[in-house]
Design a protein around this motif. Structure first.
Motif, mmCIF file in Angstrom:
data_model
loop_
_atom_site.group_PDB
_atom_site.id
_atom_site.type_symbol
_atom_site.label_atom_id
_atom_site.label_comp_id
_atom_site.label_asym_id
_atom_site.label_seq_id
_atom_site.Cartn_x
_atom_site.Cartn_y
_atom_site.Cartn_z
ATOM 1 N N ALA A 86 0.864 -1.180 0.000
ATOM 2 C CA ALA A 86 0.000 0.000 0.000
ATOM 3 C C ALA A 86 0.899 1.228 0.000
ATOM 4 N N ARG A 87 0.349 2.345 -0.385
ATOM 5 C CA ARG A 87 1.171 3.555 -0.471
ATOM 6 C C ARG A 87 0.487 4.726 0.221
ATOM 7 N N GLU A 88 -0.091 4.456 1.420
ATOM 8 C CA GLU A 88 -0.829 5.515 2.096
ATOM 9 C C GLU A 88 0.077 6.612 2.646
ATOM 10 N N ASP A 89 1.336 6.272 2.941
ATOM 11 C CA ASP A 89 2.225 7.310 3.470
ATOM 12 C C ASP A 89 2.571 8.324 2.378
ATOM 13 N N PHE A 91 0.752 8.949 -0.075
ATOM 14 C CA PHE A 91 -0.490 9.678 -0.313
ATOM 15 C C PHE A 91 -0.554 10.925 0.576
ATOM 16 N N PHE A 299 -7.905 11.678 -6.669
ATOM 17 C CA PHE A 299 -6.844 11.174 -5.790
ATOM 18 C C PHE A 299 -5.584 12.020 -5.907
ATOM 19 N N PRO A 325 -2.689 1.231 -6.249
ATOM 20 C CA PRO A 325 -2.321 1.781 -4.941
ATOM 21 C C PRO A 325 -1.717 3.174 -4.985
ATOM 22 N N GLY A 326 -1.444 3.691 -6.182
ATOM 23 C CA GLY A 326 -0.722 4.948 -6.235
ATOM 24 C C GLY A 326 -1.528 6.136 -6.711
ATOM 25 N N SER A 328 -5.317 5.807 -7.542
ATOM 26 C CA SER A 328 -6.780 5.711 -7.404
ATOM 27 C C SER A 328 -7.109 4.431 -6.661
ATOM 28 N N HIS A 329 -7.088 4.507 -5.350
ATOM 29 C CA HIS A 329 -7.233 3.296 -4.551
ATOM 30 C C HIS A 329 -8.689 3.083 -4.173
ATOM 31 N N THR A 330 -9.478 2.658 -5.144
ATOM 32 C CA THR A 330 -10.879 2.326 -4.869
ATOM 33 C C THR A 330 -11.344 1.247 -5.822
ATOM 34 N N TYR B 393 -7.415 7.154 2.043
ATOM 35 C CA TYR B 393 -6.583 6.545 0.997
ATOM 36 C C TYR B 393 -7.349 5.469 0.227
ATOM 37 N N PHE B 395 -10.684 5.169 -0.642
ATOM 38 C CA PHE B 395 -11.966 5.861 -0.648
ATOM 39 C C PHE B 395 -13.037 5.081 -1.416
#
Lengths: 420, 420
Positions: A86-89, A91, A299, A325-326, A328-330, B393, B395
């Motif tokens: 995942a790449r939430e950081d 983000f 995003f 993951p970079g 558009s994480h939906t 993140y 969404f």
């Protein structure tokens, strides 16, 4: 096995066996109070209950829409489903103002997903992919495209596509697999991108084709990624295998990606934030479906694709999540429809066609999927809402109550059924 | 009755018994691997499992977070829940470019919701409200504010607030009811708004107070609605009943609404799209919580409130859905958090504080709600996600797996429990 969907306030669907372009994209057939009869995998009747009862024996199974509305199962024509990490950081660093280039220079960006996906075992990647398919199904998606492209080497590209094959066997969501070693130039080939292109042509594409793991090819044609000529080389090679052509086009700048998609006979061109008027005209002439990805714009806090200009120029527009993951994480097509309308400017009716029939056309499946009419496959979504407008108007909550895939109830009352 | 929440990857929460302002708003306490012990309605312990087991007897009930993360139940500090009628057609007309003024002139806009709410029977309005509370609960909201204001006459204002009282008795979501006959000048008083204000003071406010149906008052201070002086008159009157003060301020233009909120000792000021620097400074000085409503900006394709300027100036920012049929038709706080970050520019940590502790402070409940710490009420959400960043993140999909309200599990595996 027969199934009768009753109790709908309205059955709402685009119609036809090909993409609907231009202003017609906003026209839905609305059948108030209609029932939908399925036999085996297919729809055989849409219409009045009395007429149904005179023409058909009682159905084996019933599904009560309970005053909700029935729409075609959503088709998501552009995703990168089989990824690890995942790449939430990253983000949050972007939210704080860091640029993608700064993040990539620090080891983030697509390279980090490539590393995580290369490291992931088959079973881990399969579990991640199945969980994403669950989230797609529960938000109404019954068919999804999914790409490789986080391997950028033979072994991992094959692993991603084998995961998709296995996931397609286990999961009710139908998968259209796309080979995309042309997603990025991998770090180990940055010194010689042309040599990587030749590696793809010589080894990776043929290995994918030998196992029958893909039905399409996609290339990211962009400054600093693959040039138009490199894109032509990869697509021309894919023609050997009969693969449908997709392009990532005109996303970050205008390289004439839309014109190239038209030249190459692509089924779809995605992104198109920077498409020119000439590119739009080329898409319209060649019948290339324009796949808008408003989740990416949201995003990345970027502009939206010019969907109104595309529709007004007679281009068939589809919508997709671009689930990755970079950028558009939906997995949610209703979320994308809301963004397609409130962000990009489609009407709710245009967005529904974009998420069903035109998306099916982008995957070469408009003859079988994307609308509710006799002779088409019975892929249906029952919404807890009085009209399809609520998919956008009532945003942020999941209105999907039941899902039917190929004539079989696979989600009931918001729950995936065990046999699915 | 005791409950132990185990298996969390992390417990993430703001801390304190008052709103957190400025840069501190982005600081969450992160407790990796912590358990949460609830006794009766309250949290009594957050920390290491071993320490818990040495200090407490085994709990009566366990809830396994299964590697997810635990955050405080969301508090939605601004909604118009008890309404009847939908306005999806108007919504599409706006997407097609019609203005709100044109729609209102054709009988649309708030007047159509007022008419539908006046017509609705008590049971119908209660059923609609309970369905909305369900959607709130399933997306993680454990406390909500809800206003009258679609009656604009004694009988219907009372009906709306009685519906809220009854809904609060039946539903696990805690309701903070706000009297808002000052939502709009009703059609029958357009010729003499001052006379309507006097009617509210003479009859409507006292009748609401006589039944104890509200704990706060709200007024829409806006050009063409209620002037600052009319707003002062309504708020001064409400002081007789000890009601907490909220304002709709600086939404469509700058009337000095933020300054007025500070002058009137308001707990919160909402909207604030057009707030001035002086207004921001006044909010900061007076400790008024700024309630941003990014769903409205998204829904109306308008600008966002200047949340970064507010945070940087030391104002405590909260987020709310503004759930209503005309300008933000959603019950989902996670959707609002995504818009608060990707639309308006909060960080995910700031958005979580905005949706919990600061929202509780806007409702005068920060002493009891909005964070996970000993002595506070046990209102918890277990997310199917490794960190709270995923609320934004990742969404568009519902990550809420379990919900605990006042120490009791009310949602398990995404399903509201029958006893709730």
């Amino acid at each position: 096995m027969s199934l009768l969907v009753t109790g709908a306030r309205v059955v709402a669907t685009p119609r036809g066996r090909a993409a609907v372009a231009g202003r017609d994209q906003g026209h839905l057939e609305m059948s108030p109070g209609a029932v939908v009869r399925c036999e085996g995998a297919d729809v055989v009747f849409v219409g009045d209950r009395g007429e149904h009862d005179r023409s058909f024996a009682p159905a084996d199974e019933a599904l009560d829409a309970a005053g909700g509305c029935v729409v075609p199962g959503f088709v998501d024509p552009h995703t990168h489903l089989p990824f690890a990490g995942a790449r939430e950081d990253e983000f949050d660093r972007r939210l704080a103002g860091e640029t993608y280039a700064e993040i990539a220079a620090a080891g983030g960006g697509i390279v980090s997903t490539v590393a995580a996906t290369r490291r992931a075992g088959f079973d881990e990647l399969l579990a991640l992919t199945l969980a994403r398919l669950d989230r797609q199904l529960l938000t109404g998606t019954t068919t999804t495209e999914a790409k490789s492209g986080y391997g950028l080497e033979l072994e991992t590209e094959i692993k991603q596509l084998r995961v998709l094959r296995e996931a397609g066997r286990r999961h009710p969501v139908e998968i259209a697999a796309t080979a995309m070693p042309g997603h990025e130039v991998p770090p180990e080939w940055r010194h010689d991108p042309d040599a990587y292109v030749e590696l793809v042509v010589r080894e990776i594409h043929p290995a994918i084709a030998a196992e029958g793991l893909a039905e399409g090819v996609d290339v990211f044609c962009e400054r600093g990624v693959f040039s138009p000529d490199q894109t032509r080389r990869l697509v021309a090679d894919a023609a050997r295998f009969g693969w449908r052509v997709h392009l990532h086009a005109d996303e970050l700048c205008n390289l004439g990606g839309a014109e190239l998609a038209a030249e190459l006979g692509a089924a779809s061109a995605s992104h198109l934030l920077h498409v020119s008027d000439a590119g739009i005209a080329a898409l319209a002439r060649a019948g290339v479906v324009a796949v808008a990805l408003p989740g990416v714009s949201f995003f990345l806090r970027d502009r939206f694709a010019p969907v109104r200009r595309l529709v007004d120029a007679g281009v068939a527009v589809a919508l997709a999540t671009d689930c990755n993951p970079g950028s558009s994480h939906t997995e949610s097509m209703p979320a994308i429809m809301a963004l397609g309308c409130l962000g990009a400017g489609l009407s709710t009716e245009e967005a529904l066609t974009a998420a069903t029939l035109n998306a099916a056309a982008a995957l070469g499946r408009a003859d079988r999927l994307g609308s509710i009419e006799p002779g088409k496959q019975a892929d249906l979504v029952v919404l807890d809402a009085p009209s399809p407008k609520h998919l956008v108007y009532h945003f942020g909550v999941n209105l999907v109550r039941h899902v039917v895939k190929a004539g079989r109830v696979v989600v009931r009352d918001g729950r995936k059924l065990a046999h699915s």
